[in-house]
Design a protein around this motif. Structure first.
Motif, PDB file in Angstrom:
ATOM      1  N   GLY A  13     -37.219   5.657  54.235  1.00 51.01           N
ATOM      2  CA  GLY A  13     -36.205   5.731  54.415  1.00 51.01           C
ATOM      3  C   GLY A  13     -35.015   6.509  54.107  1.00 51.01           C
ATOM      4  N   ASN A  14     -35.641   7.180  52.900  1.00 50.78           N
ATOM      5  CA  ASN A  14     -34.538   8.049  52.173  1.00 50.78           C
ATOM      6  C   ASN A  14     -34.777   9.673  52.515  1.00 50.78           C
ATOM      7  OD1 ASN A  14     -32.818   9.589  50.332  1.00 50.78           O
ATOM      8  ND2 ASN A  14     -33.261   7.918  48.715  1.00 50.78           N
ATOM      9  N   GLY A  15     -33.928  10.350  52.874  1.00 51.84           N
ATOM     10  CA  GLY A  15     -34.092  11.807  53.215  1.00 51.84           C
ATOM     11  C   GLY A  15     -34.377  12.606  51.844  1.00 51.84           C
ATOM     12  N   GLN A  16     -34.056  12.204  50.806  1.00 51.14           N
ATOM     13  CA  GLN A  16     -34.132  12.993  49.726  1.00 51.14           C
ATOM     14  C   GLN A  16     -35.761  13.097  49.113  1.00 51.14           C
ATOM     15  OE1 GLN A  16     -31.105  11.437  46.834  1.00 51.14           O
ATOM     16  NE2 GLN A  16     -29.334  12.487  47.641  1.00 51.14           N
ATOM     17  N   HIS A  17     -36.019  14.427  49.015  1.00 50.15           N
ATOM     18  CA  HIS A  17     -37.553  14.479  48.388  1.00 50.15           C
ATOM     19  C   HIS A  17     -37.367  15.110  47.198  1.00 50.15           C
ATOM     20  CE1 HIS A  17     -39.974  13.951  52.634  1.00 50.15           C
ATOM     21  NE2 HIS A  17     -38.732  13.371  52.822  1.00 50.15           N
ATOM     22  N   GLU A  18     -38.302  14.862  46.271  1.00 49.66           N
ATOM     23  CA  GLU A  18     -38.018  15.523  44.939  1.00 49.66           C
ATOM     24  C   GLU A  18     -39.440  16.018  44.807  1.00 49.66           C
ATOM     25  OE1 GLU A  18     -37.783  13.715  40.374  1.00 49.66           O
ATOM     26  OE2 GLU A  18     -38.217  12.747  41.874  1.00 49.66           O
TER      27      GLU A  18
ATOM     28  N   GLY B  57     -39.167  -0.173  45.724  1.00 48.77           N
ATOM     29  CA  GLY B  57     -39.431   0.128  47.245  1.00 48.77           C
ATOM     30  C   GLY B  57     -40.682   0.715  47.444  1.00 48.77           C
ATOM     31  N   THR B  58     -40.950   1.198  48.646  1.00 49.40           N
ATOM     32  CA  THR B  58     -42.256   2.000  48.966  1.00 49.40           C
ATOM     33  C   THR B  58     -41.984   3.432  48.862  1.00 49.40           C
ATOM     34  OG1 THR B  58     -43.031   0.249  50.584  1.00 49.40           O
ATOM     35  CG2 THR B  58     -44.223   2.284  50.831  1.00 49.40           C
ATOM     36  N   TYR B  59     -42.805   4.249  48.326  1.00 55.14           N
ATOM     37  CA  TYR B  59     -42.729   5.664  47.993  1.00 55.14           C
ATOM     38  C   TYR B  59     -43.936   6.389  48.660  1.00 55.14           C
ATOM     39  CZ  TYR B  59     -38.704   4.813  44.845  1.00 55.14           C
ATOM     40  OH  TYR B  59     -37.648   4.651  44.190  1.00 55.14           O
ATOM     41  N   SER B  60     -43.528   7.495  49.269  1.00 58.85           N
ATOM     42  CA  SER B  60     -44.588   8.510  49.650  1.00 58.85           C
ATOM     43  C   SER B  60     -44.977   9.653  48.846  1.00 58.85           C
ATOM     44  CB  SER B  60     -44.485   9.115  51.157  1.00 58.85           C
ATOM     45  OG  SER B  60     -44.453   7.924  52.069  1.00 58.85           O
ATOM     46  N   ILE B  61     -46.204   9.738  48.472  1.00 56.81           N
ATOM     47  CA  ILE B  61     -46.287  10.739  47.478  1.00 56.81           C
ATOM     48  C   ILE B  61     -47.312  11.900  48.140  1.00 56.81           C
ATOM     49  CG2 ILE B  61     -47.558  11.720  45.456  1.00 56.81           C
ATOM     50  CD1 ILE B  61     -46.852   8.708  44.389  1.00 56.81           C
ATOM     51  N   VAL B  62     -47.244  13.137  48.253  1.00 58.48           N
ATOM     52  CA  VAL B  62     -47.965  14.228  48.732  1.00 58.48           C
ATOM     53  C   VAL B  62     -48.153  15.175  47.762  1.00 58.48           C
ATOM     54  CG1 VAL B  62     -48.066  16.165  50.446  1.00 58.48           C
ATOM     55  CG2 VAL B  62     -46.852  13.978  50.947  1.00 58.48           C
ATOM     56  N   ALA B  63     -49.660  15.439  47.550  1.00 61.69           N
ATOM     57  CA  ALA B  63     -49.929  16.551  46.325  1.00 61.69           C
ATOM     58  C   ALA B  63     -50.196  17.952  47.301  1.00 61.69           C
ATOM     59  CB  ALA B  63     -51.357  15.985  46.127  1.00 61.69           C
TER      60      ALA B  63
ATOM     61  N   LYS C  47     -43.430  10.504  35.733  1.00 65.57           N
ATOM     62  CA  LYS C  47     -42.039  10.098  36.517  1.00 65.57           C
ATOM     63  C   LYS C  47     -41.667   8.623  36.195  1.00 65.57           C
ATOM     64  CE  LYS C  47     -39.980   9.722  40.957  1.00 65.57           C
ATOM     65  NZ  LYS C  47     -38.622  10.019  40.603  1.00 65.57           N
ATOM     66  N   ILE C  48     -40.255   8.393  35.997  1.00 67.28           N
ATOM     67  CA  ILE C  48     -39.871   6.958  35.797  1.00 67.28           C
ATOM     68  C   ILE C  48     -39.045   6.989  37.206  1.00 67.28           C
ATOM     69  CG2 ILE C  48     -38.237   5.674  34.585  1.00 67.28           C
ATOM     70  CD1 ILE C  48     -38.507   7.433  32.194  1.00 67.28           C
TER      71      ILE C  48
ATOM     72  N   LYS D 190     -48.205  20.817  43.156  1.00 72.00           N
ATOM     73  CA  LYS D 190     -46.866  20.082  43.065  1.00 72.00           C
ATOM     74  C   LYS D 190     -46.968  18.739  43.858  1.00 72.00           C
ATOM     75  CE  LYS D 190     -43.877  24.050  43.040  1.00 72.00           C
ATOM     76  NZ  LYS D 190     -42.772  24.775  44.026  1.00 72.00           N
ATOM     77  N   PHE D 191     -46.039  17.763  43.178  1.00 80.35           N
ATOM     78  CA  PHE D 191     -46.119  16.420  43.743  1.00 80.35           C
ATOM     79  C   PHE D 191     -44.728  16.367  44.665  1.00 80.35           C
ATOM     80  CE2 PHE D 191     -49.354  15.729  40.630  1.00 80.35           C
ATOM     81  CZ  PHE D 191     -50.498  15.111  41.286  1.00 80.35           C
ATOM     82  N   GLU D 192     -44.773  15.900  45.989  1.00 82.99           N
ATOM     83  CA  GLU D 192     -43.543  15.875  46.669  1.00 82.99           C
ATOM     84  C   GLU D 192     -43.438  14.263  46.659  1.00 82.99           C
ATOM     85  OE1 GLU D 192     -41.492  16.637  51.005  1.00 82.99           O
ATOM     86  OE2 GLU D 192     -43.840  17.227  50.487  1.00 82.99           O
ATOM     87  N   ILE D 193     -42.373  13.679  46.317  1.00 80.65           N
ATOM     88  CA  ILE D 193     -42.024  12.333  46.327  1.00 80.65           C
ATOM     89  C   ILE D 193     -40.828  11.683  46.943  1.00 80.65           C
ATOM     90  CG2 ILE D 193     -42.001  10.323  44.645  1.00 80.65           C
ATOM     91  CD1 ILE D 193     -43.520  11.759  42.542  1.00 80.65           C
ATOM     92  N   TRP D 194     -40.875  10.867  47.646  1.00 78.83           N
ATOM     93  CA  TRP D 194     -39.913  10.406  48.108  1.00 78.83           C
ATOM     94  C   TRP D 194     -39.835   8.971  48.670  1.00 78.83           C
ATOM     95  CZ3 TRP D 194     -43.437  13.086  50.970  1.00 78.83           C
ATOM     96  CH2 TRP D 194     -43.810  12.435  52.185  1.00 78.83           C
TER      97      TRP D 194
END
Length: 223
Positions: free
Chosen positions: A61-66, A88-94, A82-83, A54-58
């Motif tokens: 500065g935003n508390g909503q994680h996808e 902005g700057t996003y973090s991605i965790v696999a 993903k579109i 799974k990929f966790e993306i947010w």
């Protein structure tokens, strides 16, 4: 007469390690399908039957994680599409589970470029030249309460009655701390934080109101 025979001791094989390498280009274009992938290996072998990827993306500065479920594309590659609609700057965790092991590497990516933002009508907080954020101090002591103070102006005048918070993280660390600031006077905002360890830290000052959402990142030293 007996011939001597040298004995050789064979070292035990080292256990294989689950390795995950995130594969995504940065910067990412706005409003276009983007592939976010990772390559999963176990020792020297490509993992084609992982239990879960799974990929966790947010957006920072935003508390909503996808959380997005990835599919195996072959040869140990797992991916999602993903579109991104906001710059902005996003973090991605696999998040990868396979062979009774779990690995969760993290990377940061930039979404959007100035030309793309102009063409799409997007307004990014980093490009409002009329707003300035100045962090007063850039050197702090480890283990001691420190006052983070910033002066915020808009069109050269103190910006008052806005929401300000400080986002703090140590260089190369995954954990980010968010601290709400209080307004003192004349565009001065402050909060108290404690830097636990020595090193290089980053402080992102977020400024929010109904009309704007701006931020500025400053590098500080903790000794």
């Amino acid at each position: 007469m007996m011939n001597g025979c040298a004995q050789t001791t064979k070292e035990p094989d080292k256990p294989a390690i689950l390795n995950v390498k995130i594969d995504v280009k940065s910067p990412i274009a706005l409003q276009k399908k983007t592939e976010i992938a990772c390559i999963v290996t176990y020792g020297k072998e490509k993992v084609t039957n992982a239990d879960e990827v799974k990929f966790e993306i947010w957006k920072q500065g935003n508390g909503q994680h996808e959380m997005l479920q990835a599919k195996h594309k072959g040869n140990g590659k797992y991916a999602v599409e993903k579109i991104f609609t906001e710059p902005g700057t996003y973090s991605i965790v696999a998040h990868v589970t396979a062979h009774n092991m779990h690995n969760m590497p993290k990377t940061d990516v930039v979404v959007g470029q100035p030309s793309e933002q102009a063409e799409s009508g997007e307004h990014h907080e980093d490009h409002d030249d009329s707003l300035t954020v100045n962090l007063h101090e850039h050197i702090y002591e480890a283990g001691k309460p420190a006052e983070l103070a910033a002066r915020i102006t808009h069109d050269g005048k103190p910006l008052v009655n806005v929401s300000v918070h400080f986002e703090i993280w140590k260089e190369n660390a995954e954990k980010h701390e968010f601290i709400d600031a209080h307004e003192n006077a004349n565009g001065e905002y402050s909060a108290t934080a404690t830097f636990k360890e020595k090193g290089t830290y980053f402080v992102k000052v977020h400024v929010e109101s109904k009309q704007l959402h701006e931020h500025k990142v400053e590098q500080v030293t903790v000794r």
